[in-house]
Design a protein around this motif. Structure first.
Motif, mmCIF file in Angstrom:
data_model
loop_
_atom_site.group_PDB
_atom_site.id
_atom_site.type_symbol
_atom_site.label_atom_id
_atom_site.label_comp_id
_atom_site.label_asym_id
_atom_site.label_seq_id
_atom_site.Cartn_x
_atom_site.Cartn_y
_atom_site.Cartn_z
ATOM 1 N N ALA A 99 41.350 42.796 -37.638
ATOM 2 C CA ALA A 99 41.417 44.168 -37.128
ATOM 3 C C ALA A 99 40.024 44.747 -36.938
ATOM 4 N N VAL A 100 39.117 44.424 -37.861
ATOM 5 C CA VAL A 100 37.728 44.878 -37.723
ATOM 6 C C VAL A 100 37.100 44.258 -36.483
ATOM 7 N N LEU A 101 37.382 42.974 -36.253
ATOM 8 C CA LEU A 101 36.824 42.292 -35.080
ATOM 9 C C LEU A 101 37.328 42.905 -33.773
ATOM 10 N N ARG A 102 38.577 43.349 -33.786
ATOM 11 C CA ARG A 102 39.152 43.945 -32.564
ATOM 12 C C ARG A 102 38.693 45.379 -32.345
ATOM 13 N N ASN A 103 38.090 45.962 -33.361
ATOM 14 C CA ASN A 103 37.665 47.361 -33.280
ATOM 15 C C ASN A 103 36.312 47.441 -32.548
ATOM 16 N N PRO A 104 36.269 48.072 -31.382
ATOM 17 C CA PRO A 104 35.006 48.142 -30.612
ATOM 18 C C PRO A 104 34.110 49.301 -31.045
ATOM 19 N N GLY A 105 34.544 50.056 -32.030
ATOM 20 C CA GLY A 105 33.794 51.241 -32.419
ATOM 21 C C GLY A 105 32.432 50.924 -33.005
ATOM 22 N N ASP A 107 31.211 52.040 -35.683
ATOM 23 C CA ASP A 107 31.252 51.856 -37.137
ATOM 24 C C ASP A 107 31.763 50.472 -37.519
ATOM 25 N N ALA A 108 32.368 49.759 -36.556
ATOM 26 C CA ALA A 108 32.901 48.423 -36.842
ATOM 27 C C ALA A 108 31.949 47.313 -36.420
ATOM 28 N N GLN A 109 31.157 47.568 -35.400
ATOM 29 C CA GLN A 109 30.303 46.509 -34.847
ATOM 30 C C GLN A 109 29.338 45.894 -35.867
ATOM 31 N N PRO A 110 28.758 46.663 -36.781
ATOM 32 C CA PRO A 110 27.854 46.043 -37.761
ATOM 33 C C PRO A 110 28.542 45.006 -38.646
ATOM 34 N N TYR A 111 29.856 45.065 -38.737
ATOM 35 C CA TYR A 111 30.597 44.137 -39.598
ATOM 36 C C TYR A 111 31.150 42.943 -38.828
ATOM 37 N N HIS A 112 31.005 42.928 -37.516
ATOM 38 C CA HIS A 112 31.642 41.890 -36.709
ATOM 39 C C HIS A 112 31.181 40.483 -37.083
ATOM 40 N N ALA A 113 29.881 40.298 -37.231
ATOM 41 C CA ALA A 113 29.366 38.949 -37.519
ATOM 42 C C ALA A 113 29.921 38.417 -38.843
ATOM 43 N N MET A 114 29.853 39.253 -39.876
ATOM 44 C CA MET A 114 30.354 38.820 -41.175
ATOM 45 C C MET A 114 31.868 38.632 -41.146
ATOM 46 N N ALA A 115 32.575 39.513 -40.452
ATOM 47 C CA ALA A 115 34.029 39.391 -40.352
ATOM 48 C C ALA A 115 34.423 38.087 -39.674
ATOM 49 N N GLN A 116 33.677 37.712 -38.627
ATOM 50 C CA GLN A 116 33.971 36.473 -37.917
ATOM 51 C C GLN A 116 33.781 35.264 -38.834
ATOM 52 N N LEU A 117 32.704 35.251 -39.600
ATOM 53 C CA LEU A 117 32.461 34.146 -40.527
ATOM 54 C C LEU A 117 33.546 34.068 -41.598
ATOM 55 N N LEU A 118 33.926 35.224 -42.124
ATOM 56 C CA LEU A 118 34.947 35.243 -43.175
ATOM 57 C C LEU A 118 36.318 34.827 -42.640
ATOM 58 N N VAL A 119 36.644 35.229 -41.421
ATOM 59 C CA VAL A 119 37.911 34.822 -40.808
ATOM 60 C C VAL A 119 37.964 33.311 -40.654
ATOM 61 N N SER A 120 36.852 32.736 -40.198
ATOM 62 C CA SER A 120 36.808 31.280 -40.018
ATOM 63 C C SER A 120 37.019 30.561 -41.349
ATOM 64 N N GLN A 121 36.348 31.051 -42.394
ATOM 65 C CA GLN A 121 36.493 30.404 -43.694
ATOM 66 C C GLN A 121 37.892 30.609 -44.279
ATOM 67 N N LEU A 122 38.439 31.800 -44.126
ATOM 68 C CA LEU A 122 39.786 32.057 -44.638
ATOM 69 C C LEU A 122 40.822 31.207 -43.912
ATOM 70 N N SER A 123 40.647 31.062 -42.604
ATOM 71 C CA SER A 123 41.576 30.237 -41.830
ATOM 72 C C SER A 123 41.526 28.793 -42.320
ATOM 73 N N TYR A 124 40.314 28.295 -42.520
ATOM 74 C CA TYR A 124 40.151 26.925 -43.024
ATOM 75 C C TYR A 124 40.758 26.807 -44.421
ATOM 76 N N HIS A 125 40.466 27.777 -45.265
ATOM 77 C CA HIS A 125 40.971 27.748 -46.642
ATOM 78 C C HIS A 125 42.494 27.772 -46.684
ATOM 79 N N ARG A 126 43.101 28.634 -45.859
ATOM 80 C CA ARG A 126 44.563 28.726 -45.847
ATOM 81 C C ARG A 126 45.190 27.444 -45.315
ATOM 82 N N ALA A 127 44.535 26.817 -44.321
ATOM 83 C CA ALA A 127 45.043 25.548 -43.802
ATOM 84 C C ALA A 127 44.997 24.473 -44.889
#
Length: 204
Positions: A99-105, A107-127
């Motif tokens: 949801a943070v990644l989809r937020n173009p605001g 206040d959300a953009q500074p978190y996009h890079a970290m959110a993307q990395l965490l999503v990738s790791q969580l996806s791998y972890h859940r798999a």
């Protein structure tokens, strides 16, 4: 449990790297960016989480769930949920990050890079966690099969023992009857023979 520990290690390393990058970015020649500040904020919060006992982390998750909805709180809540061993909590953490990644605001953009990395790791972890759960389910299935076959074998052995006991009892009874029969035969042989004429009714 091992998979969950590896996720915690990755999160710590990732945020530490972000913190190191932030320190380098504070060089007077390079001004601190909003992304650097966001990474520094998440690193400090992650360090706080590491010092929190499980019960306090649960209260923190509840507090953030009731807090105003914004990218900063969403990122923090995702970090809390990602530490959980619950697949449901981890799935919720991933949804918050997406949801943070989809937020173009702004206040959300500074978190996009970290959110993307965490999503990738969580996806791998859940798999990986799903694979582990499937392996455990298959192992449980095999264990149940072995236990069922072992029980069938125990039942067969018990039934065989019972049959052997009945067979032994029949043998004992047969032996007893044989002894009695031999005794009767011995008694019969000891009796005086009756005259044939008397038996046939013949006249002298």
């Amino acid at each position: 449990m091992l998979q969950n520990k590896s996720l915690h290690i990755f999160l710590a390393a990732l945020l530490c790297l972000a913190g190191c990058a932030t320190k380098r970015a504070t060089d007077p020649v390079v001004p601190t960016t909003l992304t650097d500040m966001a990474n520094r904020e998440l690193l400090a919060y992650h360090q706080q989480l590491q010092e929190m006992p499980g019960a306090e982390q649960a209260r923190e998750a509840k507090r953030l769930s009731n807090a105003p909805t914004n990218p900063a709180n969403a990122m923090k809540l995702s970090l809390v949920l990602a530490r959980s061993r619950s697949t449901t909590d981890q799935a919720q953490a991933q949804l918050l990050l997406e949801a943070v990644l989809r937020n173009p605001g702004n206040d959300a953009q500074p978190y996009h890079a970290m959110a993307q990395l965490l999503v990738s790791q969580l996806s791998y972890h859940r798999a990986e966690l799903r694979k582990l759960e499937e392996q455990l389910a298959e192992q449980k299935k095999l264990e149940d099969t072995v236990e069922r076959q072992s029980q069938q074998l125990r039942d067969s052995v018990k039934k065989s023992e019972q049959q052997n006991e009945r067979l032994e009892l029949l043998r004992t009874q047969l032996k007893t009857l044989t002894v009695k029969l031999e005794g009767l035969k011995a008694i019969e042989r000891s009796l005086p023979n009756r005259p044939t004429s008397a038996v046939n009714g013949a006249q002298p």
